[in-house]
Design a protein around this motif. Structure first.
Motif, short mmCIF file in Angstrom:
data_model
loop_
_atom_site.label_atom_id
_atom_site.label_comp_id
_atom_site.label_asym_id
_atom_site.label_seq_id
_atom_site.Cartn_x
_atom_site.Cartn_y
_atom_site.Cartn_z
N VAL A 98 -12.96 -6.54 -1.39
CA VAL A 98 -12.10 -5.64 -2.15
C VAL A 98 -12.16 -4.26 -1.51
N ALA A 99 -11.01 -3.73 -1.17
CA ALA A 99 -10.95 -2.43 -0.49
C ALA A 99 -11.43 -1.32 -1.42
N GLU A 100 -12.25 -0.42 -0.87
CA GLU A 100 -12.73 0.75 -1.61
C GLU A 100 -12.34 2.00 -0.83
N PRO A 101 -11.21 2.61 -1.16
CA PRO A 101 -10.70 3.73 -0.36
C PRO A 101 -11.50 5.02 -0.54
N SER A 102 -11.46 5.85 0.49
CA SER A 102 -12.07 7.18 0.46
C SER A 102 -11.34 8.03 1.49
N ILE A 103 -11.56 9.35 1.44
CA ILE A 103 -10.90 10.26 2.37
C ILE A 103 -11.81 10.51 3.56
N PHE A 104 -11.24 10.38 4.77
CA PHE A 104 -12.02 10.63 5.98
C PHE A 104 -11.08 11.12 7.08
N ASP A 105 -11.70 11.65 8.15
CA ASP A 105 -10.93 12.18 9.28
C ASP A 105 -10.65 11.05 10.27
N ILE A 106 -9.38 10.73 10.44
CA ILE A 106 -8.96 9.64 11.33
C ILE A 106 -9.47 9.87 12.76
N VAL A 107 -9.32 11.08 13.25
CA VAL A 107 -9.67 11.38 14.64
C VAL A 107 -11.16 11.18 14.89
N GLU A 108 -11.97 11.72 14.01
CA GLU A 108 -13.43 11.62 14.16
C GLU A 108 -13.89 10.17 14.12
N VAL A 109 -13.39 9.40 13.15
CA VAL A 109 -13.80 8.01 13.01
C VAL A 109 -13.33 7.19 14.21
N THR A 110 -12.12 7.44 14.69
CA THR A 110 -11.58 6.70 15.83
C THR A 110 -12.42 6.94 17.08
N GLU A 111 -12.79 8.18 17.32
CA GLU A 111 -13.62 8.51 18.50
C GLU A 111 -14.99 7.84 18.41
N ASP B 164 -9.68 2.49 2.97
CA ASP B 164 -11.04 1.95 3.12
C ASP B 164 -11.52 2.21 4.54
N ILE B 165 -12.56 2.98 4.70
CA ILE B 165 -13.02 3.40 6.02
C ILE B 165 -13.60 2.22 6.82
N ASP B 166 -14.31 1.32 6.17
CA ASP B 166 -14.93 0.20 6.89
C ASP B 166 -13.87 -0.76 7.44
N ILE B 167 -12.86 -1.07 6.60
CA ILE B 167 -11.79 -1.96 7.08
C ILE B 167 -10.97 -1.27 8.16
N PHE B 168 -10.78 0.06 8.03
CA PHE B 168 -10.08 0.80 9.07
C PHE B 168 -10.85 0.73 10.40
N LYS C 110 -4.96 -6.20 4.48
CA LYS C 110 -5.87 -5.86 3.39
C LYS C 110 -5.63 -4.42 2.92
N LEU C 111 -5.18 -3.56 3.83
CA LEU C 111 -4.89 -2.16 3.50
C LEU C 111 -3.40 -1.94 3.28
N HIS C 112 -2.65 -3.03 3.05
CA HIS C 112 -1.21 -2.97 2.80
C HIS C 112 -0.43 -2.41 3.99
N GLY C 113 -0.98 -2.58 5.19
CA GLY C 113 -0.32 -2.08 6.39
C GLY C 113 0.09 -3.21 7.31
N SER C 114 0.36 -2.86 8.56
CA SER C 114 0.79 -3.85 9.54
C SER C 114 0.43 -3.38 10.94
N PHE D 13 -0.98 5.47 2.57
CA PHE D 13 -2.07 5.96 1.74
C PHE D 13 -2.38 4.89 0.72
N PHE D 14 -3.64 4.52 0.60
CA PHE D 14 -4.01 3.34 -0.18
C PHE D 14 -3.78 3.59 -1.68
N ASP D 15 -3.21 2.57 -2.32
CA ASP D 15 -2.97 2.61 -3.76
C ASP D 15 -3.57 1.34 -4.36
N LYS D 16 -4.59 1.49 -5.19
CA LYS D 16 -5.26 0.31 -5.75
C LYS D 16 -4.31 -0.52 -6.60
#
Length: 332
Positions: free
Chosen positions: A175-188, A219-223, A305-309, A328-331
């Motif tokens: 089950v996805a658990e969303p949170s706010i994080f910096d895309i650039v930092e996590v990607t690097e 969800d940062i882990d699934i991302f 799982k994050l409603h994306g593609s 943007f994730f919507d439960k």
């Protein structure tokens, strides 16, 4: 018609006048007789018309009665058919529910089987890897060492596949658990963690954004799984052409309600006919030892799982481009 009757009545009244002469009386009587004869002719004509209308109305009434009877019979037939159809629908609905319940049970059993089988196989493979490492320290025969290395390599590949299958099974039920994080930092950070891959040191990595910090809610882990698998796929499939610098370029485009990440690298060309196959489980783009055939399947599963593609935009000898779209994730 009523005017003629009134006229005849007036003439009849005149005949009763005693002051009329015989000649005048005779003339009035003749006119009265003619008018009466005309009225009788009109009455006969109207009678015939009335009879015809009556007959026509009788026929129409018979048709109405006939159609009413047919309509009642049709209503009864429709009612019977509706009852039969309703019984069939209820039966089919029951069958579908039973089939769905069986499907859920089978799916659950399959998930448990994959998990148990992968978990049970992982132990012997890990022990086999340990034996290969110990044997490499003790065995001196070059031929035996070569066989041990091949066994170790194959065992390592099987271990990676089992780990990926276990994670896929976990991801399906997560089950996805969303949170706010910096895309650039996590990607690097995700890219830096892949330094153990063989082609990593030969690749120039670059990430471009419209703003320095891109905050995103999902969800940062699934991302991380999505980005890791796309990077891992790109690194493993870098095309080793001489005198050409290998690269991976990431472009991040943030919109009001979603985000798009474009990943481009100069890797092995994927034929157009395989575009719809590359996201299938165990499908390999090239016969590479490091590739397990699970990277893109896991990527697509995680994106859903994050409603994306995630899609493959193009693949040529010069570059291959993937596009990842996430809202943007919507439960709800």
């Amino acid at each position: 018609m009523f005017e003629k009757e009134q006229h005849i009545a007036e003439q009849a009244q005149l005949l009763l006048n005693k002051e009329l002469t015989a000649e005048e009386w005779k003339t009035l009587y003749a006119h009265l007789a003619l008018d009466y004869a005309d009225m009788l002719a009109d009455m006969k004509f109207l009678t015939k018309v009335s009879d015809r209308l009556h007959n026509k109305l009788s026929l129409i009434n018979e048709e109405v009665i006939k159609h009413s009877t047919e309509l009642e019979n049709a209503k009864k037939l429709i009612s019977i058919q509706n009852e039969k159809l309703e019984r069939k629908v209820n039966q089919r609905t029951s069958d579908v529910r039973n089939a769905y319940s069986q499907l859920l049970a089978t799916h659950s059993e399959l998930d448990q089987f994959v998990y148990r089988a992968s978990h049970d196989l992982k132990g012997p493979i890990v022990r086999l890897l340990g034996l290969c490492q110990v044997a490499n320290l003790e065995v001196k025969d070059p031929v035996a060492i070569e066989y041990l290395q091949r066994i170790g390599k194959t065992s390592s590949e099987m271990n990676n596949i089992l780990e990926n299958l276990l994670y896929i099974n976990t991801l399906k039920n997560e089950v996805a658990e969303p949170s706010i994080f910096d895309i650039v930092e996590v990607t690097e950070k995700v890219y830096q963690a892949l330094g153990f891959l063989s082609n990593y040191s030969e690749i120039e990595f670059n990430i471009e954004t419209e703003i320095a910090k891109v905050d995103f809610y999902t969800d940062i882990d699934i991302f991380k799984t999505i980005i890791k698998n796309l990077f891992e796929f790109a690194i493993k499939h870098i095309d080793p052409i001489e005198n050409r610098k290998s690269y991976i370029q990431v472009q991040v485009f943030q919109k009001s309600t979603d985000i798009e990440i474009i990943i481009t690298y100069n890797g092995i060309e994927i034929p157009t006919s395989n575009y719809h196959l590359i996201f299938n489980l165990f499908h390999k783009v090239a016969n590479l030892d490091e590739a397990t055939g699970t990277e893109l399947y896991t990527t697509q599963l995680a994106a859903y799982k994050l409603h994306g593609s995630v899609i493959l935009l193009e693949s040529t000898r010069e570059k291959t481009t993937f596009s990842l779209h996430l809202p943007f994730f919507d439960k709800k």
